[in-house]
Design a protein around this motif. Structure first.
Motif, PDB file in Angstrom:
ATOM      1  N   VAL A 502      54.603 105.737  -1.832  1.00 21.72           N
ATOM      2  CA  VAL A 502      54.559 104.532  -2.665  1.00 21.72           C
ATOM      3  C   VAL A 502      55.252 103.395  -1.923  1.00 21.72           C
ATOM      4  O   VAL A 502      56.290 103.602  -1.278  1.00 21.72           O
ATOM      5  CB  VAL A 502      55.249 104.768  -4.030  1.00 21.72           C
ATOM      6  N   LYS A 503      54.691 102.206  -2.018  1.00 22.60           N
ATOM      7  CA  LYS A 503      55.297 101.003  -1.461  1.00 22.60           C
ATOM      8  C   LYS A 503      55.843 100.161  -2.599  1.00 22.60           C
ATOM      9  O   LYS A 503      55.157  99.915  -3.584  1.00 22.60           O
ATOM     10  CB  LYS A 503      54.264 100.205  -0.664  1.00 22.60           C
ATOM     11  N   VAL A 504      57.098  99.734  -2.466  1.00 22.92           N
ATOM     12  CA  VAL A 504      57.757  98.938  -3.498  1.00 22.92           C
ATOM     13  C   VAL A 504      58.143  97.593  -2.891  1.00 22.92           C
ATOM     14  O   VAL A 504      58.700  97.536  -1.780  1.00 22.92           O
ATOM     15  CB  VAL A 504      59.015  99.649  -4.042  1.00 22.92           C
ATOM     16  N   THR A 505      57.853  96.522  -3.618  1.00 23.40           N
ATOM     17  CA  THR A 505      58.143  95.168  -3.136  1.00 23.40           C
ATOM     18  C   THR A 505      58.970  94.423  -4.166  1.00 23.40           C
ATOM     19  O   THR A 505      58.663  94.450  -5.368  1.00 23.40           O
ATOM     20  CB  THR A 505      56.851  94.388  -2.854  1.00 23.40           C
ATOM     21  N   ALA A 506      60.026  93.762  -3.705  1.00 26.18           N
ATOM     22  CA  ALA A 506      60.843  92.891  -4.548  1.00 26.18           C
ATOM     23  C   ALA A 506      60.671  91.455  -4.065  1.00 26.18           C
ATOM     24  O   ALA A 506      60.725  91.195  -2.851  1.00 26.18           O
ATOM     25  CB  ALA A 506      62.307  93.311  -4.502  1.00 26.18           C
ATOM     26  N   ARG A 507      60.473  90.523  -5.005  1.00 24.72           N
ATOM     27  CA  ARG A 507      60.277  89.118  -4.658  1.00 24.72           C
ATOM     28  C   ARG A 507      61.178  88.251  -5.527  1.00 24.72           C
ATOM     29  O   ARG A 507      61.286  88.472  -6.743  1.00 24.72           O
ATOM     30  CB  ARG A 507      58.818  88.710  -4.858  1.00 24.72           C
ATOM     31  N   ALA A 508      61.788  87.226  -4.902  1.00 24.59           N
ATOM     32  CA  ALA A 508      62.620  86.273  -5.633  1.00 24.59           C
ATOM     33  C   ALA A 508      62.794  85.014  -4.803  1.00 24.59           C
ATOM     34  O   ALA A 508      63.257  85.084  -3.653  1.00 24.59           O
ATOM     35  CB  ALA A 508      63.985  86.879  -5.958  1.00 24.59           C
ATOM     36  N   LYS A 509      62.398  83.881  -5.354  1.00 30.80           N
ATOM     37  CA  LYS A 509      62.612  82.561  -4.742  1.00 30.80           C
ATOM     38  C   LYS A 509      62.124  82.519  -3.293  1.00 30.80           C
ATOM     39  O   LYS A 509      62.832  82.095  -2.378  1.00 30.80           O
ATOM     40  CB  LYS A 509      64.088  82.183  -4.810  1.00 30.80           C
ATOM     41  N   GLY A 510      60.892  83.009  -3.091  1.00 32.09           N
ATOM     42  CA  GLY A 510      60.293  82.947  -1.773  1.00 32.09           C
ATOM     43  C   GLY A 510      60.711  84.048  -0.829  1.00 32.09           C
ATOM     44  O   GLY A 510      60.167  84.168   0.273  1.00 32.09           O
ATOM     45  N   LYS A 511      61.667  84.880  -1.222  1.00 32.81           N
ATOM     46  CA  LYS A 511      62.103  85.986  -0.369  1.00 32.81           C
ATOM     47  C   LYS A 511      61.399  87.272  -0.808  1.00 32.81           C
ATOM     48  O   LYS A 511      61.153  87.484  -2.001  1.00 32.81           O
ATOM     49  CB  LYS A 511      63.610  86.166  -0.437  1.00 32.81           C
ATOM     50  N   THR A 512      61.114  88.130   0.158  1.00 38.40           N
ATOM     51  CA  THR A 512      60.423  89.392  -0.116  1.00 38.40           C
ATOM     52  C   THR A 512      61.095  90.525   0.652  1.00 38.40           C
ATOM     53  O   THR A 512      61.481  90.358   1.808  1.00 38.40           O
ATOM     54  CB  THR A 512      58.940  89.313   0.285  1.00 38.40           C
ATOM     55  N   ALA A 513      61.215  91.663   0.001  1.00 31.80           N
ATOM     56  CA  ALA A 513      61.708  92.871   0.657  1.00 31.80           C
ATOM     57  C   ALA A 513      60.812  94.028   0.246  1.00 31.80           C
ATOM     58  O   ALA A 513      60.462  94.162  -0.940  1.00 31.80           O
ATOM     59  CB  ALA A 513      63.156  93.153   0.276  1.00 31.80           C
ATOM     60  N   SER A 514      60.423  94.871   1.205  1.00 28.97           N
ATOM     61  CA  SER A 514      59.533  95.994   0.925  1.00 28.97           C
ATOM     62  C   SER A 514      60.208  97.305   1.321  1.00 28.97           C
ATOM     63  O   SER A 514      60.974  97.356   2.287  1.00 28.97           O
ATOM     64  CB  SER A 514      58.214  95.846   1.688  1.00 28.97           C
ATOM     65  N   PHE A 515      59.875  98.360   0.569  1.00 33.09           N
ATOM     66  CA  PHE A 515      60.457  99.677   0.793  1.00 33.09           C
ATOM     67  C   PHE A 515      59.337 100.714   0.685  1.00 33.09           C
ATOM     68  O   PHE A 515      58.535 100.671  -0.250  1.00 33.09           O
ATOM     69  CB  PHE A 515      61.549  99.980  -0.236  1.00 33.09           C
ATOM     70  N   SER A 516      59.290 101.637   1.634  1.00 30.74           N
ATOM     71  CA  SER A 516      58.277 102.690   1.626  1.00 30.74           C
ATOM     72  C   SER A 516      58.939 104.024   1.336  1.00 30.74           C
ATOM     73  O   SER A 516      59.938 104.390   1.973  1.00 30.74           O
ATOM     74  CB  SER A 516      57.552 102.750   2.978  1.00 30.74           C
ATOM     75  N   LEU A 517      58.381 104.753   0.380  1.00 34.57           N
ATOM     76  CA  LEU A 517      58.894 106.057  -0.017  1.00 34.57           C
ATOM     77  C   LEU A 517      57.820 107.109   0.255  1.00 34.57           C
ATOM     78  O   LEU A 517      56.651 106.903  -0.056  1.00 34.57           O
ATOM     79  CB  LEU A 517      59.264 106.064  -1.505  1.00 34.57           C
TER      80      LEU A 517
END
Length: 566
Positions: A502-517
């Motif tokens: 599963v790929k999880v993405t967090a977004r806030a105020k133009g910033k993005t972080a992704s995590f792969s499990l």
């Protein structure tokens, strides 16, 4: 002719819709998005115990004389037909429950009852060789370890144990026995409890090649399940032995500032909060213990940790006389075990009977037939920043301090309580600059897929509240404005038994972080800089490099939004 053709077309459309609905139901069940329906038998299973194939305990078994008389044939058939146990294998099961008899109207009104549920029983299978990786079963009943349980024995010693969850719906449990393969073992179903809910029900015990969708997989013997403690702060988590000496709190021999702790786990296990009789206070707190009586507007109550208590009825929301959840009813209502409500005034609580003054007059009832009496509504408590879970399962809130004598809890209704560390299982603290993600209201922005995935869900478990999400889902959180930068901190992991990455993405105020499990991989530590964003989006999707297999989903654990500014 035209009407006939139109009617034929409508019938065809209706049949197509019915067939489509069946197809959708089948797909949902197969996908795992519906309620988990565990496999009861599958290829490679080796039968240990299944009531469908037994007409009594076989030769070599240790079993009570009334092995097949626990319900009586008619009663057990009726309970199965009414769905008391949920899904089971065929039309039989084994339970150590015994009825309360007799219950004629006259005897019931007089409070006379013969209780058979305080018996003790034991069933032990003959030895068998462990050949597969798992032993799977369906189990329900009380959560009373060591008293109402299913055990795996090797040389007479308990190496795996499981209990019910204080309800009668059979759930799938598995023992991981890979390290025990080749050894001779036995299954023991034990009931030594004399509690009103103290029984165990079991069905469909097999050696299996996999857990078959079990909601609990138990891989250690009971004495090995006690873990080291931990302290979680806004900076991270420290694990190790927890100690309090001379007012100094240490974890893994390192001093910890109690003012910065979000969660402290002492390493001592707690009883289930709904495992027995208890009192709910008007602020919502729960006290486990024995309810002995009422006198002069006070409740006589013996609490395992605090000892005898004389509680003012003004501070009591309800008294619960048996395992199970608190009930919702108007103040001044007695709730029977069949959920029948009797409005009135509680007159007495005795060892065998409870009496209520109602429209029928003074009515004494067998204590074993009463679930709860509601005195008042729960009032929201303000200013309580700590929640302490005792090892006996009680949960109290208030202001917490540490001194040379131990932990001091300033409770709004009970006053100052001094506790030792070994009486406490868990401490949760709420800091003004930290908000738990599970306390915020998330908006579902997207649920996409051939079959729409289930909605995100907050799960209450032994490790606290967690957020569960499924692929194809986007959640959006609106946050109050703040001049201080924020950070999302959490542990991210796959759901138990996940078959796909599963790929999880967090977004806030133009910033993005992704995590792969990936299945079998470690949990991911999340520390996402949100700056001063007032909107946070969390997206869960299937890893594009893999095919979709079910179950599939992720869990956000200990998710906090922390203000990290000065």
């Amino acid at each position: 002719m035209k009407n006939s053709a139109l009617r034929h077309g409508r019938d065809t459309t209706r049949r197509a819709r019915v067939l489509l609905s069946y197809l959708v139901v089948a797909l949902v069940a197969a996908s795992g998005f519906a309620q988990d329906i565990p496999l009861r038998t599958q290829k490679g299973d080796i039968q240990i115990w299944d009531e469908q194939y037994l007409r009594g305990p076989p030769k070599g078994w240790t079993a009570p004389e009334d092995y097949h008389e626990v319900f009586g044939r008619d009663m057990i058939s009726r309970e199965i037909r009414y769905g008391r146990f949920g899904l089971l294998s065929g039309q039989r099961l084994y339970t150590s429950w015994r009825p309360i008899v007799p219950l004629t109207d006259e005897q019931y009104a007089q409070g006379k009852v013969k209780l058979l549920d305080n018996h003790t029983s034991q069933v032990i299978t003959p030895p068998f060789e462990i050949k597969n990786d798992f032993i799977t079963m369906l189990i329900s009943g009380a959560n009373i370890p060591g008293e109402a349980c299913v055990n795996l024995l090797i040389d007479g010693k308990v190496v795996r144990t499981a209990t019910g969850a204080n309800h009668d719906i059979l759930t799938a449990v598995a023992f991981d026995v890979k390290s025990l393969k080749g050894k001779q073992a036995q299954i023991q179903v034990l009931d030594t409890s004399t509690n009103a809910f103290g029984y165990v029900t079991v069905d469909c015990v097999y050696q299996s090649i996999d857990p078959k969708g079990a909601i609990r997989v138990i891989a250690h013997s009971p004495e090995k399940t006690v873990q080291a403690g931990s302290a979680r702060t806004i900076s991270g988590t420290t694990r190790g032995r927890v100690n309090l000496d001379g007012g100094i709190l240490t974890v893994a021999d390192q001093p910890v500032d109690s003012g910065n702790i979000l969660e402290l786990r002492t390493g001592v296990a707690a009883e289930a909060p709904d495992a027995g009789s208890r009192v709910q206070l008007t602020n919502g707190d729960l006290l486990a213990g024995e309810i002995s009586g009422i006198a002069e507007q006070h409740l006589k109550f013996v609490q395992p940790t605090l000892g005898p208590l004389d509680l003012s009825l003004d501070h009591v929301a309800q008294v619960i006389f048996m395992p199970g959840p608190t009930v919702k009813a108007k103040p001044g209502t007695l709730v029977q075990i069949n959920n029948r409500l009797i409005p009135g005034k509680l007159k007495w609580i005795r060892e065998d009977t409870i009496a209520i003054d109602c429209s029928l007059g003074l009515v004494p009832l067998p204590r074993t037939r009463v679930r709860s009496f509601v005195f008042a509504k729960v009032k929201a408590e303000s200013g309580a920043t700590n929640l302490i879970t005792f090892t006996d399962g009680s949960m109290l809130s208030g202001q917490l301090a540490v001194n040379d004598q131990g932990l001091v809890l300033k409770h709004a209704l009970l006053g100052d309580l001094t506790l030792t560390l070994d009486q406490v299982a868990r401490i949760m603290r709420r800091l003004p600059n930290v908000r738990s993600l599970t306390e915020l209201r998330g908006e579902i922005v997207e649920r996409v897929g051939p079959i729409p995935p289930p909605a995100p869900e907050i799960i209450n478990g032994a490790s606290g509240q967690t957020l569960r999400m499924f692929p194809g889902t986007v959640l959006r959180y609106a946050l109050p404005a703040s001049e201080q930068p924020r950070s999302l901190r959490a542990e991210l992991m796959l759901v138990s038994g996940a078959q796909a990455g599963v790929k999880v993405t967090a977004r806030a105020k133009g910033k993005t972080a992704s995590f792969s499990l990936v299945p079998g991989g470690e949990a991911q530590v999340v520390d996402f800089d949100m700056r001063t964003a007032t909107v946070l989006e969390l997206e869960t999707d299937v890893d594009a490099s893999q095919s979709l297999k079910f179950p599939s989903g992720i869990i956000w654990r200990n998710a906090q939004i922390v203000e990290v500014g000065g």
